[in-house]
Design a protein around this motif. Structure first.
Motif, PDB file in Angstrom:
ATOM      1  N   UNK A 135      -6.555   7.042  -4.740  1.00  0.00           N
ATOM      2  CA  UNK A 135      -5.998   5.689  -4.631  1.00  0.00           C
ATOM      3  C   UNK A 135      -4.924   5.557  -3.552  1.00  0.00           C
ATOM      4  N   UNK A 136      -4.609   6.655  -2.864  1.00  0.00           N
ATOM      5  CA  UNK A 136      -3.591   6.630  -1.813  1.00  0.00           C
ATOM      6  C   UNK A 136      -4.245   6.682  -0.441  1.00  0.00           C
ATOM      7  N   UNK A 137      -3.596   6.058   0.533  1.00  0.00           N
ATOM      8  CA  UNK A 137      -4.135   6.076   1.895  1.00  0.00           C
ATOM      9  C   UNK A 137      -3.559   7.273   2.647  1.00  0.00           C
ATOM     10  N   UNK A 138      -4.430   8.120   3.151  1.00  0.00           N
ATOM     11  CA  UNK A 138      -4.021   9.365   3.796  1.00  0.00           C
ATOM     12  C   UNK A 138      -3.780   9.157   5.285  1.00  0.00           C
ATOM     13  N   UNK A 139      -2.651   9.677   5.760  1.00  0.00           N
ATOM     14  CA  UNK A 139      -2.337   9.642   7.189  1.00  0.00           C
ATOM     15  C   UNK A 139      -2.059  11.066   7.664  1.00  0.00           C
ATOM     16  N   UNK A 140      -1.983  11.237   8.987  1.00  0.00           N
ATOM     17  CA  UNK A 140      -1.804  12.567   9.555  1.00  0.00           C
ATOM     18  C   UNK A 140      -0.460  12.740  10.241  1.00  0.00           C
TER      19      UNK A 140
ATOM     20  N   UNK B 102       0.816  -1.216   0.000  1.00  0.00           N
ATOM     21  CA  UNK B 102       0.000   0.000   0.000  1.00  0.00           C
ATOM     22  C   UNK B 102       0.853   1.271   0.000  1.00  0.00           C
ATOM     23  N   UNK B 103       0.339   2.290  -0.673  1.00  0.00           N
ATOM     24  CA  UNK B 103       0.996   3.593  -0.753  1.00  0.00           C
ATOM     25  C   UNK B 103       0.233   4.598   0.095  1.00  0.00           C
ATOM     26  N   UNK B 104       0.984   5.457   0.800  1.00  0.00           N
ATOM     27  CA  UNK B 104       0.374   6.423   1.703  1.00  0.00           C
ATOM     28  C   UNK B 104       0.817   7.833   1.371  1.00  0.00           C
ATOM     29  N   UNK B 105       0.097   8.783   1.920  1.00  0.00           N
ATOM     30  CA  UNK B 105       0.555  10.175   1.988  1.00  0.00           C
ATOM     31  C   UNK B 105       0.404  10.635   3.431  1.00  0.00           C
TER      32      UNK B 105
ATOM     33  N   UNK C 234     -13.087  12.286   8.886  1.00  0.00           N
ATOM     34  CA  UNK C 234     -14.050  12.989   8.029  1.00  0.00           C
ATOM     35  C   UNK C 234     -13.552  13.044   6.590  1.00  0.00           C
ATOM     36  N   UNK C 235     -12.275  13.227   6.437  1.00  0.00           N
ATOM     37  CA  UNK C 235     -11.715  13.314   5.087  1.00  0.00           C
ATOM     38  C   UNK C 235     -11.640  11.941   4.433  1.00  0.00           C
ATOM     39  N   UNK C 236     -11.377  10.922   5.223  1.00  0.00           N
ATOM     40  CA  UNK C 236     -11.197   9.561   4.702  1.00  0.00           C
ATOM     41  C   UNK C 236     -12.095   8.606   5.503  1.00  0.00           C
ATOM     42  N   UNK C 237     -13.317   8.356   5.028  1.00  0.00           N
ATOM     43  CA  UNK C 237     -14.314   7.638   5.834  1.00  0.00           C
ATOM     44  C   UNK C 237     -13.958   6.194   6.160  1.00  0.00           C
ATOM     45  N   UNK C 238     -13.155   5.538   5.326  1.00  0.00           N
ATOM     46  CA  UNK C 238     -12.828   4.133   5.577  1.00  0.00           C
ATOM     47  C   UNK C 238     -11.319   3.950   5.643  1.00  0.00           C
TER      48      UNK C 238
END
Length: 593
Positions: free
Chosen positions: A203-208, A184-187, A223-227
């Motif tokens: 298509x990218x998984x968002x992290x904080x 998996x690829x993240x930002x 809220x930005x990424x529901x799942x």
């Protein structure tokens, strides 16, 4: 073979829910002789994963001269993580920030005329594709679905705080997938809606990235990424220091409470940093948000493992929290032992000899201190005369010091020297006598000159800005340069290489020998010294400065040896000291209140 995937609510390891409990270790900030020790101690704190950036300019300071060996052997580092039974996260940028020189981007890249950084620019994309494919040649065979341990790869770095070029991010994804990256690829971005929207793709998984108010920040992220799994992939447990500031610390109990809130919410985490390490050589970055602030040599970061890799109160506090949510080994790292305390008499270095017996860092184990861009000079040939002072980039100098010289007007009786901008610190001499200094940090751009015939200005590049729009800015005397409003011309620029410091009239160099029963971590006390650099054996430790807060320089044990050792001090502002004192513990300056 195993699998690692993103599920509806969790990461999935072999199809089962899995929480990532990770910590950041930068292989390029740690002596390779200490990699295994730092990784092991991170596991003993309860971590199951190690994260690292990849610093492009550490691997390719000169275009086409790629190196991934010794102190920058990324593959060997990842293999040591695997040997400890841990997963790995790789963040190759190409921009990394990290308070690292130029944000990890090579100077040859950022000084390319007309280039547009971190966006869909042809020249930039062409260069970064070559870089990324070289990194992925190392990473791809080490992915978890190929029997390795790499579970996540990050695209860019906090891009939403810089730009919003979706086509650029899509090209990074294309290169990454085409190079064989299947995990998996993240930002990562700060959990603010605008940044989150601009910094990722569907298509990218968002992290904080954050260090406080965990519940609030996770709510924004959800809220930005529901799942998908919630993850703070930069949990800021401390902070970095800059010259002229204080030593930044955070309360261990408070930081542990924030970590507890993260884990209680079911989130995964990457602790930034679990061990900060050191900006060896001249690899520190700088920030400039209206005032230029170069980063210190120490990157201690008030992390759970301090600069010397020893556990702190924060280590114990974090370990206790992690134990509530995941298995933690019974074993604990040994408590820190005092470093050897002694003094070394320093004597003059003969002109023409190299400090430490060779180029600083040039033959250290793994090349640490020289593998990263900017560690040593590139020669001493003066430039051709030019109407304006040439920049470091124009003379092709990757070192820290550049000497500018020109003739003063005939019969010059004195006047006010003014420079449009100094990047970053300059010492001014007339007929070989130092008459003043100019500091970018203090916004100083003028010096009163006495009568004389020859002007010399020694400029130090104190660290390249690692953040925002000043990435890649030129270094040196930025013209025009004038006396009483009359512009000076006929400038020649000569690189001053640290390995030839004893031959430079502006520098004083002293060296001494000392013996050890066995290799040992050491701390050099720079109290009472001015500004300069220290070399131990073949390792350029980094910069010291009376401006503080940092007062000691860390010497990693693997850089020393049983028997004879050598220390060399290269001083810029005052006579070099007659004695070098080694103390039992680090002194990083007054703490932030």
């Amino acid at each position: 073979m195993s699998t690692f995937a993103i599920g509806d609510t969790d990461f999935l390891l072999d199809g089962r829910p899995h929480r990532v409990i990770s910590g950041a270790l930068h292989y390029f900030r740690i002596h390779p002789g200490h990699w295994a020790d730092r990784i092991r101690k991170a596991r003993l704190m309860g971590l199951n994963t190690i994260e690292t950036y990849v610093a492009w300019n550490a691997h390719e300071p000169v275009r086409g001269e790629w190196d991934a060996t010794g102190a920058i052997d990324l593959g060997a580092f990842l293999d040591l993580v695997a040997a400890e039974g841990m997963h790995a996260i790789v963040r190759p940028g190409p921009y990394i920030c990290a308070e690292w020189h130029n944000g990890g981007l090579p100077v040859w890249l950022t000084s390319t005329p007309g280039i547009a950084l971190r966006r869909s620019d042809a020249a930039y994309l062409e260069a970064l594709e070559v870089y990324l494919r070289r990194v992925y040649d190392i990473v791809a065979p080490r992915q978890i679905d190929r029997g390795g341990n790499v579970v996540l790869v990050q695209i860019e770095n906090e891009y939403g705080a810089y730009g919003s070029d979706a086509a650029y991010l899509a090209e990074l994804v294309r290169i990454t997938r085409d190079a064989g990256i299947t995990v998996p690829l993240t930002t990562v971005d700060q959990p603010e809606p605008g940044m989150l929207a601009a910094g990722t793709l569907p298509e990218l998984h968002t992290t904080g990235s954050f260090g406080s108010r965990a519940a609030e920040r996770l709510e924004t992220l959800r809220r930005f990424q529901p799942t998908g799994p919630l993850m703070c992939s930069e949990f800021w447990d401390g902070w970095f220091d800059w010259w002229g500031g204080v030593h930044h610390t955070t309360d261990a109990i408070t930081a542990a409470a924030e970590l507890d809130a993260l884990l209680a919410a079911g989130a995964s985490v990457n602790i930034y940093m679990v061990h900060g390490g050191t900006n060896f050589g001249l690899t520190n970055g700088a920030n400039d948000k209206g005032r230029y602030l170069p980063i210190t040599t120490s990157y201690d970061y008030d992390a759970p493992l301090d600069e010397a890799g020893d556990p702190t109160a924060k280590f114990e506090a974090f370990r206790e929290v992690i134990a509530r949510y995941a298995p933690v080994p019974d074993e604990r790292p040994a408590a820190a032992a005092p470093a050897p305390v002694f003094e070394v008499a320093l004597g003059s270095v003969p002109v023409g000899s190299a400090p430490g017996g060779s180029a600083p860092g040039g033959s250290a184990p793994g090349g640490i201190g020289s593998s990263a861009e900017g560690a040593v000079g590139t020669g001493a040939a003066p430039s051709a005369a030019s109407p304006q002072p040439p920049t470091f980039e124009e003379v092709g100098h990757l070192g820290a010091l550049l000497r500018y010289e020109t003739d003063l007007p005939d019969g010059f009786a004195g006047g006010e020297l003014t420079v449009a901008e100094v990047r970053d610190h300059a010492w001014v001499s007339v007929d070989g006598v130092r008459v003043g200094a100019m500091s970018r940090t203090r916004h100083e751009r003028s010096v009163r000159l006495p009568a004389g015939s020859r002007l010399s200005v020694l400029v130090e590049e104190q660290g390249r800005v690692n953040y925002d729009v000043r990435l890649g800015e030129a270094k040196g005397l930025i013209g025009p340069v004038a006396i009483d409003g009359r512009e000076l011309g006929g400038w020649r620029a000569t690189p001053v290489a640290l390995e030839a410091a004893a031959s430079a009239p502006e520098l004083t160099v002293r060296t001494g020998e000392f013996a050890l029963d066995r290799p040992a971590d050491l701390f050099v006390d720079t109290a009472g010294w001015g500004k300069g650099y220290v070399v131990v054996n073949d390792l350029l430790l980094g910069r010291y400065w009376s401006n503080g807060p940092q007062r000691t320089l860390y010497v990693p044990g693997p850089a020393t040896r049983a028997g004879g050792n050598r220390i060399t001090v290269i001083e810029l502002e005052q006579p070099a000291p007659a004695v070098a004192r080694f103390v039992e513990a680090p002194l990083l300056g007054p703490r932030e209140e």
